[in-house]
Write an enzyme that holds these catalytic residues in place. Structure first.
Site, PDB file in Angstrom:
ATOM      1  N   ASP A 253       0.440  -1.663   0.226  1.00 57.18           N
ATOM      2  CA  ASP A 253      -0.038  -0.334   0.661  1.00 57.18           C
ATOM      3  C   ASP A 253       1.134   1.282   0.330  1.00 57.18           C
ATOM      4  O   ASP A 253       1.948   1.645   0.749  1.00 57.18           O
ATOM      5  CB  ASP A 253      -1.203  -0.611   1.297  1.00 57.18           C
ATOM      6  CG  ASP A 253      -1.732   1.025   1.462  1.00 57.18           C
ATOM      7  OD1 ASP A 253      -2.528   0.873   0.500  1.00 57.18           O
ATOM      8  OD2 ASP A 253      -1.976   1.776   2.178  1.00 57.18           O
TER       9      ASP A 253
ATOM     10  N   GLU B 181       1.566  -0.645  -4.924  1.00 63.71           N
ATOM     11  CA  GLU B 181       0.071   0.621  -5.197  1.00 63.71           C
ATOM     12  C   GLU B 181       0.736   1.761  -5.516  1.00 63.71           C
ATOM     13  O   GLU B 181       1.348   2.707  -4.723  1.00 63.71           O
ATOM     14  CB  GLU B 181      -0.613   1.028  -4.304  1.00 63.71           C
ATOM     15  CG  GLU B 181      -1.669   1.510  -4.432  1.00 63.71           C
ATOM     16  CD  GLU B 181      -2.039   2.154  -3.011  1.00 63.71           C
ATOM     17  OE1 GLU B 181      -3.528   3.084  -3.758  1.00 63.71           O
ATOM     18  OE2 GLU B 181      -1.515   2.919  -2.233  1.00 63.71           O
TER      19      GLU B 181
ATOM     20  N   ASP C 277     -10.394   1.299  -4.869  1.00 66.43           N
ATOM     21  CA  ASP C 277     -10.534   3.187  -4.417  1.00 66.43           C
ATOM     22  C   ASP C 277     -10.804   4.056  -5.104  1.00 66.43           C
ATOM     23  O   ASP C 277     -10.894   4.985  -5.215  1.00 66.43           O
ATOM     24  CB  ASP C 277      -8.828   3.339  -4.585  1.00 66.43           C
ATOM     25  CG  ASP C 277      -8.346   2.863  -3.060  1.00 66.43           C
ATOM     26  OD1 ASP C 277      -8.546   2.416  -2.043  1.00 66.43           O
ATOM     27  OD2 ASP C 277      -6.902   2.315  -3.251  1.00 66.43           O
TER      28      ASP C 277
END
Length: 564
Positions: free
Chosen positions: A334, A363, A430
């Protein structure tokens, strides 16, 4: 000849190994400028005074809006290679291009050629073999399932006392919709039937909020989701079906109840964990915004100092623990673009030492070239893919030529083995659901899905897309899985996941543009791997279109066809 547009930088995307004796070399030039390009290569330490060179013709592999990309494969037993290019434009201008620059005659010394000093196996970018035929299914655990074909929809609040003494207090864990690990286990047959062979699961470790991106304990499963034994059951059951498991690692920041941050809050500057966090300021303030570094100014997500050797060691131990104890197959990291590069170099070494076939995804929403040189990530989340598909299929705001140019630019920005491993998707936890961008037009969703299954990269399905779920706001696109919803979209997804998995050309092959028709919005490309070739034709319009690509093809509106 447009000389300023011509470029080549050894290593990275312009020169990379695909085998110990095979080097791929790429030259970039202004679009439509060069008629012919050849590579001349030889032994960098040739015993002769003049280097003996071999010529390799270079193929125009694709064009974006500004550049052409020429490529060739150098297969040789040489371990030290020097090389230069011969370029010719459409006006008959003929030049040589080397590290020295441009010359009319190739009379430079070998030290002025481009150099690939040594073809070392350690420098070769290699992906775990299992990733090359991957179809991924992404699960947001709170929203997916609590039983076979169902989810309770019931929120949970679980309190636990942590710490060594009474002053440490209670920590509350919560979920919104009741999804858990047992629910994933109960629905592995569904995932297998859909055609996915890898599950990426959003965070499952102890955390305060329902999304679990504010970690309390990296070494334990959140009680709202189950136990470590539940998770071990999931991994074993998935592996029996040939399904890999990738977990979400949140190491850029932690939660407010993470032991190190609690110690800082309790002891202030005297805490031994002060340097575990990035740019702490005392006294610590949380409102209206934190006076310390955090994820997106969220006070409950203080930023970890991943440059601290103690933090690095702790996180690497976490990475190894879940591979060693539970058998996971990889990590998705992340907020990777806000963490120092050395962290990922060490983390990758750690997990590869535990399992040489582990896979690491970052990410990163933008160009990720600096993270994808082989020493850090194997793959990153390809947000460029969703942007281009949204423009072409959903919004119809770009034409076929522009679509092809953007796809070619996306593919050529990395070494091709890296492009083959990019995590492609139409939506995630997201961003809004792709079907909503299509204003509910399932034909557009299906065509974009077919393209994802045929394009270079790892196709990833966000839970519920196969059920035609929609949503533009967070509470919508993370809403409960609609298990009872019947839709033909599911059968379309199932069809194309199996087409993808059944073709080496579609999962591993090269990518060549074959046909562009802006007026009728028809696009065709081919992919070839060894002797297998697939030509894929898209009609992204309301018109019935007939065309000939070696054979006559009748393309219905919003349809896709494959020629063998």
């Amino acid at each position: 000849m447009n000389l300023p547009a011509i470029s080549h930088v050894p290593f990275g995307k312009d020169a990379y190994m695909i085998k110990e004796d095979t080097l791929v070399v790429v030259l970039k030039a202004a679009k439509g400028d060069l008629k012919k390009v050849s590579l001349f290569f030889g032994d960098r330490v040739d015993i002769h005074k003049e280097v003996q060179v071999n010529e390799v013709p270079m193929e125009l592999t694709g064009s974006d809006e500004l550049y052409d990309y020429f490529e060739c494969v150098v297969k040789s037993q040489l371990t030290r290679i020097c090389y230069y290019f011969q370029i010719e434009d459409f006006f008959g201008v003929n030049l040589f291009y080397s590290e020295y620059g441009f010359t009319e005659q190739m009379n430079r010394q070998r030290i002025e050629y481009f150099q690939y000093p040594y073809l070392r196996r350690e420098d070769m970018i290699e992906m775990p073999e299992w990733t090359k035929d991957m179809v991924m299914y992404q699960i947001f655990p709170d929203s997916f399932a609590s039983e076979k074909g169902g989810i309770s929809g019931q929120s949970k609040r679980i309190k636990e006392r942590i710490g060594a003494d009474e002053t440490d207090g209670l920590v509350e864990y919560r979920s919104n919709l009741g999804g858990n690990i047992k629910g994933i286990v109960e629905n592995l047959d569904y995932i297998e039937d859909l055609g996915a062979n890898c599950i990426y699961i959003n965070p499952i470790f102890k955390a305060n909020s329902y999304h679990k991106y504010d970690t309390v304990d990296y070494m334990d499963i959140d009680p709202c989701f189950g136990t470590i034994d539940d998770f071990k059951t999931l991994v074993k059951a998935a592996h029996k079906r040939g399904i890999k498991i990738i977990l979400d690692g949140v190491f850029n920041h932690c939660g407010p109840d993470f032991f190190a941050f609690k110690d800082v809050l309790k002891k202030g500057k005297e805490s031994k964990y002060v340097d575990w966090f990035y740019k702490l300021r005392f006294p610590i303030e949380t409102k209206p915004y934190p006076n310390y570094e955090a994820f997106a100014y969220v006070a409950s997500m203080p930023k970890l100092n991943t440059g601290n050797p103690e933090v690095l060691e702790y996180c690497c131990n976490v990475g190894r623990f879940w591979i060693r104890e539970c058998g996971i197959d990889g990590w998705r990291m992340d907020v990777a673009n806000e963490i120092n590069h050395e962290f990922f170099r060490e983390f990758k070494k750690a997990i590869r030492a535990e399992n040489p076939d582990s896979f690491l995804i970052g990410e990163i929403w933008e160009n990720s070239e600096n993270w994808l040189l082989g020493d850090q990530f194997d793959s990153t989340m390809n947000y460029t893919f969703i942007s281009v598909c949204k423009e072409f299929f959903a919004e119809e705001s770009i034409n076929v030529q522009q679509f092809d140019e953007k796809i070619q630019k996306m593919i050529h920005r990395y070494p091709y083995p890296v492009s083959l491993a990019q995590m492609n998707f139409l939506d995630t936890h997201d961003v809004g659901r792709f079907l909503s961008f299509c204003h509910g037009d399932e034909r557009k969703l299906e065509l974009a899905l077919a393209f994802m299954m045929c394009a270079p990269g790892i196709p990833s399905i966000f839970y519920g897309d196969e059920k035609a779920m929609e949503g533009l706001e967070e509470w919508e696109y993370r809403r409960p899985m609609e298990w009872d919803r019947k839709t033909s979209v599911f059968d379309f997804y199932k069809k194309w996941t199996h087409i993808r998995k059944g073709s080496k050309a579609l999962s591993r092959g090269n990518y060549r543009t074959e046909y562009i028709d802006n007026e009728n919005r028809v696009y065709a490309f081919s992919r070839q791997y060894e002797d297998e070739k697939k030509t894929v034709i898209f009609n992204a319009s309301e018109k019935q279109v007939c065309l000939n690509l070696g054979e006559n093809v009748n393309c219905a509106p919003w349809s896709v066809a494959i020629l063998e």
